[in-house]
Design a protein around this motif. Structure first.
Motif, PDB file in Angstrom:
ATOM      1  N   TRP A  57       0.823  -1.211   0.000  1.00 38.44           N
ATOM      2  CA  TRP A  57       0.000   0.000   0.000  1.00 38.44           C
ATOM      3  C   TRP A  57       0.856   1.259   0.000  1.00 38.44           C
ATOM      4  O   TRP A  57       0.612   2.186  -0.780  1.00 38.44           O
ATOM      5  N   SER A  58       1.844   1.312   0.859  1.00 38.47           N
ATOM      6  CA  SER A  58       2.659   2.527   0.951  1.00 38.47           C
ATOM      7  C   SER A  58       3.414   2.786  -0.344  1.00 38.47           C
ATOM      8  O   SER A  58       3.570   3.942  -0.767  1.00 38.47           O
ATOM      9  N   SER A  59       3.876   1.732  -1.004  1.00 38.72           N
ATOM     10  CA  SER A  59       4.589   1.932  -2.265  1.00 38.72           C
ATOM     11  C   SER A  59       3.640   2.407  -3.361  1.00 38.72           C
ATOM     12  O   SER A  59       4.027   3.222  -4.216  1.00 38.72           O
ATOM     13  N   ILE A  60       2.406   1.936  -3.343  1.00 38.46           N
ATOM     14  CA  ILE A  60       1.411   2.393  -4.320  1.00 38.46           C
ATOM     15  C   ILE A  60       1.048   3.851  -4.072  1.00 38.46           C
ATOM     16  O   ILE A  60       0.971   4.654  -5.007  1.00 38.46           O
ATOM     17  N   VAL A  61       0.835   4.199  -2.828  1.00 39.89           N
ATOM     18  CA  VAL A  61       0.530   5.596  -2.493  1.00 39.89           C
ATOM     19  C   VAL A  61       1.665   6.511  -2.943  1.00 39.89           C
ATOM     20  O   VAL A  61       1.440   7.576  -3.530  1.00 39.89           O
ATOM     21  N   ASP A  62       2.891   6.087  -2.690  1.00 38.54           N
ATOM     22  CA  ASP A  62       4.050   6.883  -3.088  1.00 38.54           C
ATOM     23  C   ASP A  62       4.124   7.023  -4.606  1.00 38.54           C
ATOM     24  O   ASP A  62       4.395   8.114  -5.133  1.00 38.54           O
TER      25      ASP A  62
END
Length: 535
Positions: A57-62
């Motif tokens: 999730w965090s990599s997608i948000v970034d």
């Protein structure tokens, strides 16, 4: 004002095992821009392979933040998010959607002994070990059967039930990766007719109405309440929640489309949407597939036709565990291992350097063979105990031979799969559209053409086939395109035809390749029984 509608765009996300690609794609299929993030694997003793869903999730948000920060299109013209992902992986979440443990990867085989218990017993079918009555019912209803390797969703859930009973008890829903991400975006715990298939508990005979089958649920012992509700393939899950819209910098009008497995989106992104149009994918893993108008199963060679990402259509499901990952393994563990013997820095473009080095070795790699079975195999043998490596090395063997043999070994493995895929479809493929990172290499394209003895069509931007396919799915779901519009929107960079002068060399190599498996599978079974052999 000429009355031409303003262009519209899709945020397409392809969550591969190595990390997500995030792309901004027009509803006509043009990739405006993309970015890539990397995610790690967590290797656990005993055959465990896990990933952190929060890292996804965090990599997608970034990545979304980076794309929107480029201000390439007006944000209000982004109308949808469409996710494709690795599948037959399992995320246990609570009622808030929070993961209770790491995701269990499609490479994880810790559930093997539990799957064998629920699929075996009684009158068994010779050589395959399945209970005859259960096997007939599974094939009739789902088109497939739980893999006795444990490398699918039902195996993962059974492992959690027996080995992590606290996680099983507290789980509200078990979700596939694409369905976990869609839940994050919409707040809705749901799966689509195609994304749920790896649980092997749905009746797939009527693709307009896929439902859970009570008898199969009872055989597996999985609680139906812990599985998501089902939505039609290619439909809208719902609008993005205000909270997520704010977090991502998107408008609340954005619609979220049902997710697809990467195999389905790849075929769509390759333009292979018509029956018997074949495509070959080489990324971390590999597959060779096409759409077909029938449901059947070849159990002996682990091939079946399953609900696809196109509503009311089936696709041929094949899988080879390790393909492009063989090159990654070669780089990380042989050529540039991070240890006391490492004295060489990686070139700026390591893959380009490998291609150049491999090209200095002749077809056939001076007799060296490489077997890419670094995590077992699925098609055409469902064998999680075999392992890879080189054979026929001598004092005259050069590093270039070892490298070329890796390229050729993946191609020989693909030929092994091709033999049974063509028997399954009862068609000879007149060519294959080649996608995935492997298709970036002209050398690998030519090796594939020569080894498979089929024309290989190199798709433009082959690594973006999955995000392009996800965007096409969204465009059709929202009425911007029809399925028949898609083939004309996929460009082919070059077609590689087989070099007849290599035929005898590669025929001889393929014969040795398949004979090696027959003669060594018993040895691997002994080496990797208990304790588990090298992962």
């Amino acid at each position: 004002m000429d009355g031409t509608p303003a262009p519209t765009f899709v945020l397409a996300i392809d969550l591969g095992t190595g990390g997500p690609k995030i792309a901004l794609v027009s509803t006509d299929g043009e990739v405006i821009a993309h970015t890539v993030r990397r995610n790690g694997l967590i290797l656990v003793p005993g055959g465990g392979v896990e990933q952190d869903p929060e890292e996804w999730w965090s990599s997608i948000v970034d990545g979304i933040g980076e794309l929107l920060g480029r201000q390439l299109v007006p944000v209000h013209d982004i109308v949808a998010i469409s996710i494709t992902a690795q599948w037959m992986a399992t995320v246990p979440v609570d009622e808030t959607g929070t993961p209770l443990a790491n995701a269990v990867s499609w490479m994880d085989d810790r559930g093997s002994r539990y799957v064998k218990k629920v699929t075996g017993g009684g009158l068994a079918v010779p050589t395959v070990g399945y209970n005859a009555r259960k096997l007939r019912r599974w094939l009739q209803v789902t088109g497939g059967v739980p893999s006795r390797t444990g490398k699918d969703s039902v195996g993962h859930i059974l492992w959690l039930k027996h080995e992590r009973p606290d996680v099983y008890r507290d789980t509200y829903k078990f979700l596939e990766p694409m369905d976990f991400l869609n839940m994050r975006l919409t707040g809705r715990f749901a799966a689509s007719y195609d994304s749920i298939v790896g649980h092997w508990v749905t009746d797939n005979r009527d693709l307009s109405r896929v439902v859970y089958d009570e008898e199969l649920l009872s055989w597996t012992g999985i609680d139906r309440a812990k599985l998501p509700d089902l939505l039609p393939t290619g439909s809208v899950v719902g609008p993005i929640t205000p909270e997520r819209a704010k977090e991502l910098g998107l408008g609340e009008h954005v619609q979220v489309i049902t997710g697809t497995g990467d195999t389905s989106s790849a075929g769509i992104g390759a333009g292979a949407v018509r029956d018997f149009d074949g495509h070959l994918y080489v990324g971390t893993s590999s597959w060779l597939s096409c759409h077909v108008p029938f449901k059947k199963t070849d159990l002996l060679h682990n091939i079946t036709s399953l609900p696809s990402g196109i509503p009311s259509r089936y696709w041929v499901a094949t899988e080879q565990d390790v393909a492009g990952a063989s090159l990654t393994w070669l780089i990380d563990n042989v050529l540039l291992a991070d240890d006391a013997l490492s004295v060489v820095d990686a070139p700026d473009d390591m893959l380009e350097a490998l291609n150049g080095l491999a090209a200095t070795s002749p077809p056939g790699s001076n007799g060296v063979l490489f077997f890419p079975w670094l995590n077992g195999e699925r098609t055409p043998v469902d064998d999680h105990r075999i392992r890879g490596g080189w054979i026929n090395l001598g004092l005259a063997t050069r590093r270039a031979d070892l490298v070329r043999a890796v390229f050729e070994g993946v191609a020989l493995n693909a030929r092994w799969m091709l033999v049974y895929a063509e028997r399954f479809t009862k068609r000879r493929f007149d060519g294959l559209t080649y996608i995935g990172g492997g298709a970036l290499s002209p050398l690998w394209c030519q090796i594939m053409a020569d080894v498979l003895d089929r024309p290989i069509r190199q798709a433009a931007e082959p690594r973006l086939a999955n995000v392009r396919g996800a965007a096409f799915s969204a465009a059709v779901a929202l009425g911007y395109l029809r399925w028949d519009d898609i083939p004309a929107r996929v460009a082919i960079t070059e077609t590689f035809t087989p070099d007849r002068s290599t035929r005898a060399t590669y025929d001889r190599a393929f014969e040795a390749f398949t004979e090696y498996y027959k003669r060594t599978k018993g040895i691997f079974a002994k080496l990797n029984r208990h304790p588990r052999g090298p992962s």
